[in-house]
Design a protein around this motif. Structure first.
Motif, PDB file in Angstrom:
ATOM      1  N   UNK A  70       0.835  -1.193   0.000  1.00  0.00           N
ATOM      2  CA  UNK A  70       0.000   0.000   0.000  1.00  0.00           C
ATOM      3  C   UNK A  70       0.868   1.240   0.000  1.00  0.00           C
ATOM      4  N   UNK A  71       0.218   2.395   0.160  1.00  0.00           N
ATOM      5  CA  UNK A  71       0.958   3.652   0.151  1.00  0.00           C
ATOM      6  C   UNK A  71       0.192   4.702   0.929  1.00  0.00           C
ATOM      7  N   UNK A  72       0.937   5.530   1.663  1.00  0.00           N
ATOM      8  CA  UNK A  72       0.338   6.625   2.419  1.00  0.00           C
ATOM      9  C   UNK A  72       1.064   7.919   2.119  1.00  0.00           C
ATOM     10  N   UNK A  73       0.800   8.943   2.941  1.00  0.00           N
ATOM     11  CA  UNK A  73       1.427  10.234   2.730  1.00  0.00           C
ATOM     12  C   UNK A  73       2.935  10.189   2.874  1.00  0.00           C
ATOM     13  N   UNK A  74       3.434   9.239   3.661  1.00  0.00           N
ATOM     14  CA  UNK A  74       4.874   9.089   3.877  1.00  0.00           C
ATOM     15  C   UNK A  74       5.553   8.420   2.698  1.00  0.00           C
ATOM     16  N   UNK A  75       4.826   7.565   1.977  1.00  0.00           N
ATOM     17  CA  UNK A  75       5.414   6.785   0.900  1.00  0.00           C
ATOM     18  C   UNK A  75       4.875   5.367   0.896  1.00  0.00           C
ATOM     19  N   UNK A  76       5.462   4.461   0.089  1.00  0.00           N
ATOM     20  CA  UNK A  76       4.950   3.099  -0.063  1.00  0.00           C
ATOM     21  C   UNK A  76       5.380   2.158   1.061  1.00  0.00           C
ATOM     22  N   UNK A  77       4.644   1.058   1.197  1.00  0.00           N
ATOM     23  CA  UNK A  77       4.967  -0.010   2.146  1.00  0.00           C
ATOM     24  C   UNK A  77       5.103  -1.318   1.361  1.00  0.00           C
ATOM     25  N   UNK A  78       6.176  -2.057   1.637  1.00  0.00           N
ATOM     26  CA  UNK A  78       6.446  -3.292   0.920  1.00  0.00           C
ATOM     27  C   UNK A  78       6.561  -4.469   1.882  1.00  0.00           C
ATOM     28  N   UNK A  79       6.165  -5.627   1.385  1.00  0.00           N
ATOM     29  CA  UNK A  79       6.419  -6.869   2.123  1.00  0.00           C
ATOM     30  C   UNK A  79       7.815  -7.352   1.782  1.00  0.00           C
ATOM     31  N   UNK A  80       8.491  -7.884   2.785  1.00  0.00           N
ATOM     32  CA  UNK A  80       9.817  -8.439   2.568  1.00  0.00           C
ATOM     33  C   UNK A  80      10.014  -9.713   3.358  1.00  0.00           C
ATOM     34  N   UNK A  81      10.997 -10.490   2.954  1.00  0.00           N
ATOM     35  CA  UNK A  81      11.350 -11.718   3.674  1.00  0.00           C
ATOM     36  C   UNK A  81      12.856 -11.714   3.891  1.00  0.00           C
ATOM     37  N   UNK A  82      13.268 -11.732   5.147  1.00  0.00           N
ATOM     38  CA  UNK A  82      14.689 -11.748   5.474  1.00  0.00           C
ATOM     39  C   UNK A  82      15.285 -13.121   5.201  1.00  0.00           C
ATOM     40  N   UNK A  90       8.099  -3.081   5.145  1.00  0.00           N
ATOM     41  CA  UNK A  90       9.063  -1.996   5.011  1.00  0.00           C
ATOM     42  C   UNK A  90       8.333  -0.722   4.623  1.00  0.00           C
ATOM     43  N   UNK A  91       8.390   0.260   5.486  1.00  0.00           N
ATOM     44  CA  UNK A  91       7.762   1.558   5.254  1.00  0.00           C
ATOM     45  C   UNK A  91       8.840   2.499   4.718  1.00  0.00           C
ATOM     46  N   UNK A  92       8.752   2.803   3.436  1.00  0.00           N
ATOM     47  CA  UNK A  92       9.815   3.543   2.748  1.00  0.00           C
ATOM     48  C   UNK A  92       9.425   5.015   2.588  1.00  0.00           C
ATOM     49  N   UNK A  93      10.231   5.896   3.118  1.00  0.00           N
ATOM     50  CA  UNK A  93       9.949   7.316   3.014  1.00  0.00           C
ATOM     51  C   UNK A  93      10.135   7.784   1.573  1.00  0.00           C
ATOM     52  N   UNK A  94       9.083   8.382   1.015  1.00  0.00           N
ATOM     53  CA  UNK A  94       9.176   8.933  -0.329  1.00  0.00           C
ATOM     54  C   UNK A  94      10.094  10.150  -0.324  1.00  0.00           C
ATOM     55  N   UNK A  95      11.016  10.224  -1.279  1.00  0.00           N
ATOM     56  CA  UNK A  95      12.006  11.305  -1.300  1.00  0.00           C
ATOM     57  C   UNK A  95      11.356  12.666  -1.486  1.00  0.00           C
TER      58      UNK A  95
END
Length: 380
Positions: A70-82, A90-95
């Motif tokens: 999904x995505x919010x005002x901060x930027x996108x969120x991704x699923x990850x597997x370590x 992973x909540x990634x801040x949009x530049x």
């Protein structure tokens, strides 16, 4: 020096200005952060594990679109597997997101010390180059809104599950308001910010708009109102005044939505122009509260629990903050069988008139798919 970090690599310190947060990266790959506004009651460093960018890129398959949650005002969120098989979000801040930058700083400070079974757990962060990310535990069933507002998926949530979710949210909110080391006002409590794990346990998420209260502080005022229409208390939306009681109001809206399976914002009824809150209040006053219950629940409901939940929800959305219960009282009321006080007139119970909207409606109402988060509104 505010806004600096010391990074230790092979014993050589470097100074760099990054997002206005004071933090230290230790040789053990832990990030120590200090609140730049000194809003907490103590001055201890906030420690978080540090993930490398290469680890996150590998876990998310280079931020693959297929991994996007999904995505919010901060930027996108991704699923990850370590590499060890642990699933993460992973909540990634949009530049390009100014809003996201502030939310990132706020979320790190707000949630890094919080540990509760009904709060989403922050596992660490990644701060490398222009990338700034928060790493959370992965919640397999995503947001509560994807269930209760979906005509098909809502049938997967029977009354026992919904009552369990109501009580879990209440316990998480009590922890934020009273039992945690910091008193946190969430300010954006809504269905999409309640995430569900694989066992459908609810966890409060998204602390980008939260505020920390120190000492005996119980309320504050802002001219930057943040939150989501339909969940905001009237004193907050109108005058910028927020407190634990504004969170209580949002909780009350959530309770009514969980019982009804419809959104407060955009609710339409063929017989009146009240929103969901007003509809619930009217039915309660007439002794017909059971008509509010989501029809997919059928006769399998626990009538006592349903009626009590609706009653408590209406106590939480009363117009004046001083009339609303604390979360301590809410939990006691939900778990007891004693008499409850009569709710007073709620705030924001008048919705759009039926001729002003083309929202879909059934014999008992409907809901909008639109949800608006606001990030700035000058208080009167």
């Amino acid at each position: 020096m505010r806004g600096t970090k010391k990074v230790y690599h092979a014993g050589m310190p470097h100074i760099k200005l990054v997002v206005g947060i004071c933090y230290t990266v230790t040789p053990e790959n832990e990030v120590q952060l200090q609140d730049p506004e000194n809003r907490s009651d103590d001055n201890e460093d906030l420690e978080l594990p540090l993930f490398s960018l290469s680890t996150i890129l590998h876990a998310t398959n280079n931020f693959s679109f297929n991994n996007k949650l999904g995505e919010g005002g901060f930027g996108p969120v991704y699923k990850g597997v370590l590499e060890d098989g642990q699933e993460i979000a992973v909540k990634r801040l949009a530049k390009t997101s100014t809003q996201g930058l502030q939310e990132f700083k706020n979320e790190v400070i707000s949630i890094s010390k919080l540990q509760h079974r009904n709060l989403v757990k922050l596992l660490g962060c990644c701060i490398e180059g222009d990338e700034k990310m928060l790493i959370y535990e992965y919640m397999a069933n995503r947001g509560l809104d994807s269930f209760i507002f979906d005509k098909t998926l809502k049938e997967l949530l029977d009354w026992r599950s919904r009552y369990h979710i109501i009580n879990g949210i209440a316990r998480g909110l009590l922890y934020l308001h009273q039992d945690s080391r910091l008193r946190i006002i969430h300010r954006d409590l809504k269905a999409s910010n309640i995430l569900l794990d694989k066992d459908m346990n609810p966890k409060i998420s998204d602390f980008g708009m939260a505020r920390i209260f120190g000492g005996d502080q119980i309320e504050a005022n802002t001219n930057r109102v943040v939150g989501t229409y339909g969940y905001m208390a009237p004193e907050y939306a109108g005058d910028g005044i927020f407190s634990i009681k504004s969170d209580v109001y949002s909780f009350g809206v959530l309770v009514l939505e969980i019982v009804c399976g419809k959104k407060n914002r955009g609710f339409v009824h063929k017989e009146h122009c009240n929103n969901l809150i007003g509809h619930a209040w009217g039915l309660h006053a007439e002794g017909r509260s059971l008509q509010l219950v989501d029809k997919c629940l059928g006769e399998s409901i626990n009538v006592t629990e349903v009626l009590r939940s609706i009653h408590v929800g209406l106590l939480c959305v009363q117009r004046h903050p001083e009339d609303r219960p604390t979360m301590t009282s809410v939990i006691l009321m939900l778990g007891s069988e004693g008499p409850l006080s009569s709710p007073k007139e709620p705030g924001f119970y008048i919705g759009k008139s039926t001729h002003d909207t083309t929202q879909s409606s059934s014999s008992d109402g409907g809901c909008s798919n639109n949800e608006l988060s606001i990030t700035m509104l000058d208080g009167r």
